[in-house]
Enzyme design. Structure first.
Site, PDB file in Angstrom:
ATOM      1  N   ARG A  16      48.504  46.116  39.733  1.00 31.18           N
ATOM      2  CA  ARG A  16      47.569  45.522  39.771  1.00 31.18           C
ATOM      3  C   ARG A  16      47.109  45.856  38.144  1.00 31.18           C
ATOM      4  NH1 ARG A  16      43.213  45.655  36.617  1.00 31.18           N
ATOM      5  NH2 ARG A  16      42.781  47.340  36.930  1.00 31.18           N
ATOM      6  N   ASP A  17      46.521  46.760  38.058  1.00 33.30           N
ATOM      7  CA  ASP A  17      46.984  47.392  36.363  1.00 33.30           C
ATOM      8  C   ASP A  17      47.976  47.086  36.117  1.00 33.30           C
ATOM      9  OD1 ASP A  17      45.903  48.145  33.627  1.00 33.30           O
ATOM     10  OD2 ASP A  17      45.003  49.070  34.260  1.00 33.30           O
ATOM     11  N   HIS A 208      39.612  56.840  35.870  1.00 35.02           N
ATOM     12  CA  HIS A 208      40.801  55.268  35.257  1.00 35.02           C
ATOM     13  C   HIS A 208      40.621  55.773  33.626  1.00 35.02           C
ATOM     14  CE1 HIS A 208      42.385  51.239  35.343  1.00 35.02           C
ATOM     15  NE2 HIS A 208      42.514  51.554  34.123  1.00 35.02           N
ATOM     16  N   HIS A 210      43.627  55.114  30.521  1.00 31.98           N
ATOM     17  CA  HIS A 210      44.483  54.640  29.790  1.00 31.98           C
ATOM     18  C   HIS A 210      45.391  55.683  28.855  1.00 31.98           C
ATOM     19  CE1 HIS A 210      44.744  50.470  31.756  1.00 31.98           C
ATOM     20  NE2 HIS A 210      44.049  50.955  31.656  1.00 31.98           N
ATOM     21  N   CYS A 241      44.607  45.943  29.479  1.00 31.02           N
ATOM     22  CA  CYS A 241      43.628  44.728  29.938  1.00 31.02           C
ATOM     23  C   CYS A 241      44.145  43.538  29.117  1.00 31.02           C
ATOM     24  CB  CYS A 241      42.353  45.445  29.885  1.00 31.02           C
ATOM     25  SG  CYS A 241      41.650  43.632  30.089  1.00 31.02           S
ATOM     26  N   ASN A 250      48.712  52.914  31.523  1.00 34.50           N
ATOM     27  CA  ASN A 250      46.926  54.116  32.557  1.00 34.50           C
ATOM     28  C   ASN A 250      48.283  55.569  32.273  1.00 34.50           C
ATOM     29  OD1 ASN A 250      47.094  51.126  34.290  1.00 34.50           O
ATOM     30  ND2 ASN A 250      45.111  52.371  34.351  1.00 34.50           N
TER      31      ASN A 250
HETATM   32  N1  COA Z   1      39.291  33.775  41.834  1.00 31.11           N
HETATM   33  C1  COA Z   1      40.276  32.544  40.788  1.00 31.11           C
HETATM   34  N2  COA Z   1      40.058  31.529  40.781  1.00 31.11           N
HETATM   35  C2  COA Z   1      38.642  31.716  39.843  1.00 31.11           C
HETATM   36  C3  COA Z   1      38.031  32.654  41.086  1.00 31.11           C
HETATM   37  C4  COA Z   1      38.330  34.118  40.907  1.00 31.11           C
HETATM   38  N3  COA Z   1      38.355  34.957  41.498  1.00 31.11           N
HETATM   39  N4  COA Z   1      36.713  32.417  39.911  1.00 31.11           N
HETATM   40  C5  COA Z   1      36.956  31.194  39.031  1.00 31.11           C
HETATM   41  N5  COA Z   1      37.861  30.920  39.251  1.00 31.11           N
HETATM   42  C6  COA Z   1      38.164  29.559  38.825  1.00 31.11           C
HETATM   43  C7  COA Z   1      37.309  28.218  38.898  1.00 31.11           C
HETATM   44  O1  COA Z   1      37.843  28.145  40.652  1.00 31.11           O
HETATM   45  C8  COA Z   1      37.857  27.416  38.211  1.00 31.11           C
HETATM   46  O2  COA Z   1      38.751  27.012  38.140  1.00 31.11           O
HETATM   47  P1  COA Z   1      39.215  25.208  37.787  1.00 31.11           P
HETATM   48  O3  COA Z   1      39.340  25.136  36.540  1.00 31.11           O
HETATM   49  O4  COA Z   1      40.643  25.020  39.080  1.00 31.11           O
HETATM   50  O5  COA Z   1      38.191  24.722  38.305  1.00 31.11           O
HETATM   51  C9  COA Z   1      38.073  27.994  37.424  1.00 31.11           C
HETATM   52  O6  COA Z   1      38.315  29.784  37.980  1.00 31.11           O
HETATM   53  C10 COA Z   1      37.010  28.643  35.900  1.00 31.11           C
HETATM   54  O7  COA Z   1      35.836  29.666  37.091  1.00 31.11           O
HETATM   55  P2  COA Z   1      34.382  29.600  35.781  1.00 31.11           P
HETATM   56  O8  COA Z   1      33.469  29.649  37.021  1.00 31.11           O
HETATM   57  O9  COA Z   1      34.041  28.637  34.815  1.00 31.11           O
HETATM   58  O10 COA Z   1      34.885  31.141  35.628  1.00 31.11           O
HETATM   59  P3  COA Z   1      35.321  31.002  33.520  1.00 31.11           P
HETATM   60  O11 COA Z   1      36.218  30.511  33.051  1.00 31.11           O
HETATM   61  O12 COA Z   1      33.884  31.333  33.408  1.00 31.11           O
HETATM   62  O13 COA Z   1      36.109  33.027  34.193  1.00 31.11           O
HETATM   63  C11 COA Z   1      36.547  34.653  35.286  1.00 31.11           C
HETATM   64  C12 COA Z   1      35.233  33.527  34.708  1.00 31.11           C
HETATM   65  C13 COA Z   1      35.346  36.193  35.575  1.00 31.11           C
HETATM   66  C14 COA Z   1      37.355  33.703  36.769  1.00 31.11           C
HETATM   67  C15 COA Z   1      37.605  34.395  34.112  1.00 31.11           C
HETATM   68  O14 COA Z   1      36.808  35.574  33.418  1.00 31.11           O
HETATM   69  C16 COA Z   1      38.472  35.840  34.807  1.00 31.11           C
HETATM   70  O15 COA Z   1      38.974  35.679  35.727  1.00 31.11           O
HETATM   71  N6  COA Z   1      38.805  36.935  34.830  1.00 31.11           N
HETATM   72  C17 COA Z   1      39.238  38.399  35.036  1.00 31.11           C
HETATM   73  C18 COA Z   1      39.580  38.814  34.001  1.00 31.11           C
HETATM   74  C19 COA Z   1      40.855  40.016  34.489  1.00 31.11           C
HETATM   75  O16 COA Z   1      41.297  39.989  35.054  1.00 31.11           O
HETATM   76  N7  COA Z   1      40.616  40.843  33.149  1.00 31.11           N
HETATM   77  C20 COA Z   1      41.581  42.084  33.574  1.00 31.11           C
HETATM   78  C21 COA Z   1      41.167  43.059  34.991  1.00 31.11           C
HETATM   79  S1  COA Z   1      39.659  44.491  34.061  1.00 31.11           S
HETATM   80 ZN    ZN Z   2      42.553  49.964  33.187  1.00 27.08          ZN
END
Ligand code: COA
Ligand code: ZN
Length: 314
Positions: A16-17, A208, A210, A241, A250
């Protein structure tokens, strides 16, 4: 500790990370092979993937397929990172054993990473605990940027402790303090771990780190000395990240295992097998990886004495 239990629990997060930040697409089958090899080494916890927006982290957009294809070793907990309720639903449908919910101590990084305020993130956590419990899955809750944020700087320990308490009130089974961009130092780590362990037993706390500024392993030792026993690490030192400027890998799993074995801490993990696996990473990700022990060999992998010295012994 009993003979079977390790002195220190190392949880593998490379799938994942490690892979979330890789620019080159890694085939689903290759991810599955990596996770199956890590399962065979005997990790008790492996973070398999994340159920997040595929626009945010395209490298892990195959999380569902990966979960469906891995061979699950009995006794290993297969974890999925999630940011919100949708992620929790997808992870539970994929039969993740544990949801790893993430929110940053820093509001700024939480918005950059998750596009959410603290209130919204915490509301999501509140929504996911019950469905996870019904499905028999654990909920771990991570505090990202717990030791410092690349936008806001050092995070006050009182703020981190308040989040720990909120997580526990909301029903989290375990808590991770994450040093997202390697800003922690050993003194800070000792203090914060000691404080957090006043409200949480050590078997529920994960650190955790890095290695962004080369302090990863000393921070592990500082945390261990303050009573922490669970640590995340990534094979080869992969990781980072995508939403934190300057993020790098990490703490490297095989480097950490080597350190532990050298100072007499049992990990239950086979260093030779980890080194073999780590040596395959450059072919998988298409570049060198930061881990050092896989390159240098174990400390007692001795080299032949130069011929010149054999002919003329001292
Ligand atoms: N898994 C898959 N798709 C997701 C989701 C999830 N957990 N949460 C939201 N979505 C989809 C929505 O269905 C939407 O899809 P569409 O554009 O096809 O309609 C789109 O993502 C946007 O959804 P929204 O609720 O408006 O989210 P957002 O654009 O504000 O983004 C997150 C919020 C949390 C989904 C996004 O910022 C994210 O995934 N961040 C993760 C970052 C990450 O993994 N960082 C590293 C690890 S710490
Ligand atoms: Zn990390």
């Amino acid at each position: 500790m009993t003979a079977e239990l390790p002195d220190i629990l190392i949880q593998e997060v490379a799938p994942r990370d490690g892979l979330q930040i890789e620019p080159q697409w890694i085939e689903t089958d290759d991810k599955v092979r990596l996770i199956d090899s890590l399962s065979a080494v005997g990790f008790r916890r492996i973070e398999v993937s994340s159920f997040v927006s595929s626009k945010a982290v395209p490298a892990l957009r195959d999380a569902g397929e990966v979960f469906a294809s891995i061979r699950r070793r009995p006794g290993t907990i297969y974890t999925a990172l999630i940011p919100n309720r949708k992620g929790a639903e997808l992870a539970l449908a994929a039969r993740a054993d544990e949801l790893n919910f993430v929110m940053s101590a820093s509001e700024t990084h939480n918005r950059a990473n998750m596009n959410m305020t603290h209130d919204r993130s915490l509301a999501s956590l509140a929504e996911i605990v019950e469905p996870a419990c019904t499905a028999g899955a654990l909920v771990n809750a991570t505090i990202a940027t717990a030791f410092g944020c690349p936008f806001e700087g050092v995070q006050p320990s009182g703020k981190v402790l308040d989040i720990v308490k909120r997580y526990l009130d909301l029903g989290a089974d375990g808590i991770t303090l994450a040093d997202t961009t390697g800003m922690a130092n050993p003194n800070q780590v000792s203090r914060l771990v000691a404080e957090v362990l006043t409200v949480l037993p050590s078997d529920k706390l994960t650190l955790h780190f890095h290695n962004t500024r080369g302090l990863g392993l000393v921070n592990v030792l500082a945390a261990y000395d303050s009573g922490a026993r669970r640590f995340d690490a990534a094979l080869g030192g992969l990781g980072g990240c995508p939403f934190a400027p300057g993020a790098t890998g990490n703490v490297c799993t095989e480097d950490l295992v080597n350190l532990c074995h050298e100072i007499g801490l049992r990990t239950g993990l086979d260093l030779d097998r980890l080194i073999d696996l780590s040596k395959r990473l450059p072919a998988l990700v298409g570049h060198d990886v930061p881990g050092q022990v896989a390159k240098a060999g174990r400390p007692l992998d001795l080299h032949p004495i130069p011929e010149r010295l054999q002919q003329h012994p001292a």
